[in-house]
Write a protein that holds these residues in place. Sequence first.
Motif, PDB file in Angstrom:
ATOM      1  N   SER A 150     -25.629   8.671 -45.566  1.00 41.69           N
ATOM      2  CA  SER A 150     -26.512   8.164 -44.382  1.00 41.69           C
ATOM      3  C   SER A 150     -27.777   8.418 -44.832  1.00 41.69           C
ATOM      4  CB  SER A 150     -26.036   8.969 -43.241  1.00 41.69           C
ATOM      5  OG  SER A 150     -26.381  10.410 -43.466  1.00 41.69           O
ATOM      6  N   GLY A 151     -28.755   7.721 -43.846  1.00 41.58           N
ATOM      7  CA  GLY A 151     -30.374   8.111 -44.041  1.00 41.58           C
ATOM      8  C   GLY A 151     -30.798   9.149 -42.921  1.00 41.58           C
ATOM      9  N   ASP A 152     -30.119   9.950 -42.463  1.00 43.40           N
ATOM     10  CA  ASP A 152     -30.462  10.792 -41.107  1.00 43.40           C
ATOM     11  C   ASP A 152     -31.524  11.938 -41.720  1.00 43.40           C
ATOM     12  OD1 ASP A 152     -28.908   9.630 -39.478  1.00 43.40           O
ATOM     13  OD2 ASP A 152     -27.239  11.052 -40.203  1.00 43.40           O
ATOM     14  N   PRO A 153     -32.455  12.041 -40.729  1.00 47.19           N
ATOM     15  CA  PRO A 153     -33.599  12.920 -41.313  1.00 47.19           C
ATOM     16  C   PRO A 153     -33.182  14.526 -41.410  1.00 47.19           C
ATOM     17  CG  PRO A 153     -34.078  12.346 -38.884  1.00 47.19           C
ATOM     18  CD  PRO A 153     -32.698  11.580 -39.523  1.00 47.19           C
ATOM     19  N   LEU A 154     -33.500  15.000 -42.576  1.00 47.84           N
ATOM     20  CA  LEU A 154     -33.127  16.448 -42.772  1.00 47.84           C
ATOM     21  C   LEU A 154     -34.103  17.412 -42.830  1.00 47.84           C
ATOM     22  CD1 LEU A 154     -30.347  15.627 -45.640  1.00 47.84           C
ATOM     23  CD2 LEU A 154     -29.920  16.233 -43.304  1.00 47.84           C
ATOM     24  N   PRO A 155     -33.963  18.663 -42.615  1.00 42.79           N
ATOM     25  CA  PRO A 155     -34.836  19.543 -42.744  1.00 42.79           C
ATOM     26  C   PRO A 155     -35.675  19.620 -44.151  1.00 42.79           C
ATOM     27  CG  PRO A 155     -33.200  20.757 -41.955  1.00 42.79           C
ATOM     28  CD  PRO A 155     -32.693  19.493 -42.391  1.00 42.79           C
ATOM     29  N   GLY A 156     -37.023  19.622 -44.081  1.00 48.37           N
ATOM     30  CA  GLY A 156     -37.727  19.832 -45.294  1.00 48.37           C
ATOM     31  C   GLY A 156     -38.959  19.096 -45.135  1.00 48.37           C
ATOM     32  N   THR A 157     -39.584  18.576 -46.146  1.00 50.43           N
ATOM     33  CA  THR A 157     -41.112  17.934 -46.028  1.00 50.43           C
ATOM     34  C   THR A 157     -40.914  16.294 -45.861  1.00 50.43           C
ATOM     35  OG1 THR A 157     -41.985  19.754 -47.826  1.00 50.43           O
ATOM     36  CG2 THR A 157     -43.010  17.549 -47.434  1.00 50.43           C
ATOM     37  N   TYR A 158     -42.127  16.111 -44.866  1.00 52.46           N
ATOM     38  CA  TYR A 158     -42.004  14.718 -44.818  1.00 52.46           C
ATOM     39  C   TYR A 158     -43.476  14.122 -44.874  1.00 52.46           C
ATOM     40  CZ  TYR A 158     -37.700  14.624 -42.351  1.00 52.46           C
ATOM     41  OH  TYR A 158     -36.028  14.776 -42.208  1.00 52.46           O
ATOM     42  N   TYR A 159     -43.460  12.941 -45.369  1.00 53.29           N
ATOM     43  CA  TYR A 159     -44.871  12.301 -45.840  1.00 53.29           C
ATOM     44  C   TYR A 159     -45.250  11.455 -44.698  1.00 53.29           C
ATOM     45  CZ  TYR A 159     -43.854  14.505 -50.408  1.00 53.29           C
ATOM     46  OH  TYR A 159     -43.562  15.371 -51.686  1.00 53.29           O
ATOM     47  N   ILE A 160     -46.674  11.291 -44.625  1.00 55.01           N
ATOM     48  CA  ILE A 160     -47.203  10.303 -43.886  1.00 55.01           C
ATOM     49  C   ILE A 160     -47.966   9.365 -44.606  1.00 55.01           C
ATOM     50  CG2 ILE A 160     -48.790   9.619 -41.646  1.00 55.01           C
ATOM     51  CD1 ILE A 160     -48.465  12.985 -41.066  1.00 55.01           C
ATOM     52  N   ALA A 200     -30.473  23.803 -48.911  1.00 58.30           N
ATOM     53  CA  ALA A 200     -31.626  23.862 -49.173  1.00 58.30           C
ATOM     54  C   ALA A 200     -32.569  22.962 -48.495  1.00 58.30           C
ATOM     55  CB  ALA A 200     -32.223  24.234 -50.434  1.00 58.30           C
ATOM     56  N   PRO A 201     -33.632  23.088 -47.756  1.00 58.76           N
ATOM     57  CA  PRO A 201     -34.215  22.124 -47.214  1.00 58.76           C
ATOM     58  C   PRO A 201     -35.046  21.030 -48.295  1.00 58.76           C
ATOM     59  CG  PRO A 201     -34.915  24.162 -46.478  1.00 58.76           C
ATOM     60  CD  PRO A 201     -34.119  24.347 -47.518  1.00 58.76           C
ATOM     61  N   LEU A 202     -35.281  19.905 -47.906  1.00 59.94           N
ATOM     62  CA  LEU A 202     -35.587  18.864 -48.766  1.00 59.94           C
ATOM     63  C   LEU A 202     -37.151  19.206 -48.975  1.00 59.94           C
ATOM     64  CD1 LEU A 202     -33.693  15.818 -47.872  1.00 59.94           C
ATOM     65  CD2 LEU A 202     -33.034  17.464 -49.710  1.00 59.94           C
ATOM     66  N   VAL A 203     -37.653  20.079 -50.176  1.00 61.94           N
ATOM     67  CA  VAL A 203     -38.994  20.313 -49.951  1.00 61.94           C
ATOM     68  C   VAL A 203     -39.511  20.029 -51.549  1.00 61.94           C
ATOM     69  CG1 VAL A 203     -40.741  22.148 -49.879  1.00 61.94           C
ATOM     70  CG2 VAL A 203     -38.912  22.160 -48.443  1.00 61.94           C
ATOM     71  N   PRO A 204     -39.908  18.783 -51.906  1.00 64.04           N
ATOM     72  CA  PRO A 204     -40.223  18.440 -53.243  1.00 64.04           C
ATOM     73  C   PRO A 204     -41.689  19.023 -53.238  1.00 64.04           C
ATOM     74  CG  PRO A 204     -40.841  16.586 -51.747  1.00 64.04           C
ATOM     75  CD  PRO A 204     -39.911  17.850 -51.051  1.00 64.04           C
ATOM     76  N   PRO A 205     -42.279  19.212 -54.380  1.00 64.77           N
ATOM     77  CA  PRO A 205     -43.447  19.923 -54.734  1.00 64.77           C
ATOM     78  C   PRO A 205     -44.646  18.825 -54.176  1.00 64.77           C
ATOM     79  CG  PRO A 205     -42.571  18.824 -56.915  1.00 64.77           C
ATOM     80  CD  PRO A 205     -41.546  18.605 -55.844  1.00 64.77           C
TER      81      PRO A 205
END
Length: 295
Positions: A150-160, A200-205
């Motif tokens: 699925s493509g549900d939004p998960l906790p972590g970083t989001y980009y604009i 773990a949250p999706l937090v890329p660098p």
Amino acid sequence: MRKLFTLAAPAAALTGLLLLAPAATAAPSPSASPTGTAKPVLHSVGTSFLTATALAAGQDADVPVSTGDYLYWAFPASEGQTATVQVNVTLPEAADRHGAQTWTVELFDGLRRRQACTAGPQNGTAEQNATTLALSCTLRQIRSWAEPWSGDPLPGTYYIRLSTTDIPQQDLGLASQVRVHVAAKGGLDDAQPEGGSLKAPLVPPVNAGATASGAAATPAPSASAAYATAPVEEETHWYSDLFSGWNTRWWWTIAGGILAALAGVLGYTLTRHPRGHRPHHHPAAPPAPPQGNWQ
């Protein structure tokens, strides 16, 4: 004495009104946090996912940009929250533009998957005489976990990502002003877990390129890591040496020659014309003598 008191009373009242006026007209900052401390407005923007400028919830970014560039910001979102991104673009002077401009705001998660907007004008077209353009995008509620497919939004970083999708060629590079505001409502109390949790949250660098210092730069390898990096010996058989090294070229050359010869013989046999096999023509039988008595 009564006259002096009469003159002093209006003066004291006027002084009190002047002291109370600033307190009555003071308004809180739009970027103020729940604790009452205003978050600073950022004046920077990134041009890729790795160089995206990090924003906090309730923080603004106000930056001059060049029309036609891809602009990136990043912000964190936790489970149960519903984030809304508001963008206000101050367009170049109408005299410098040559037509309408179409701007688009998009949101991506930590895996750089494009997320759908549930509300707000995600795309907007400004006519040549327009001065500003407003865009917004409301993300779906952040879930605590999701299925792998699925493509549900998960906790972590989001980009604009803010970009121009349709613009006259002559208008590329004109100076514009962009203001971005990130707002989030809800929290852990509003989360609706469905029997799972994210490890773990999706937090890329973000702003990659910085190196760690001290002991964090060279962590001690664990036993599992050492086992994973150990070389694995290849399994050998009795025919392994025949098809390895310089022998490989000769074996393939000989096998290819034999197959080519067999293919030539088979093709010749199937396609050659028959020789020496002419049909035999039997001579016609002599006519039978006439039947009758001869005297």
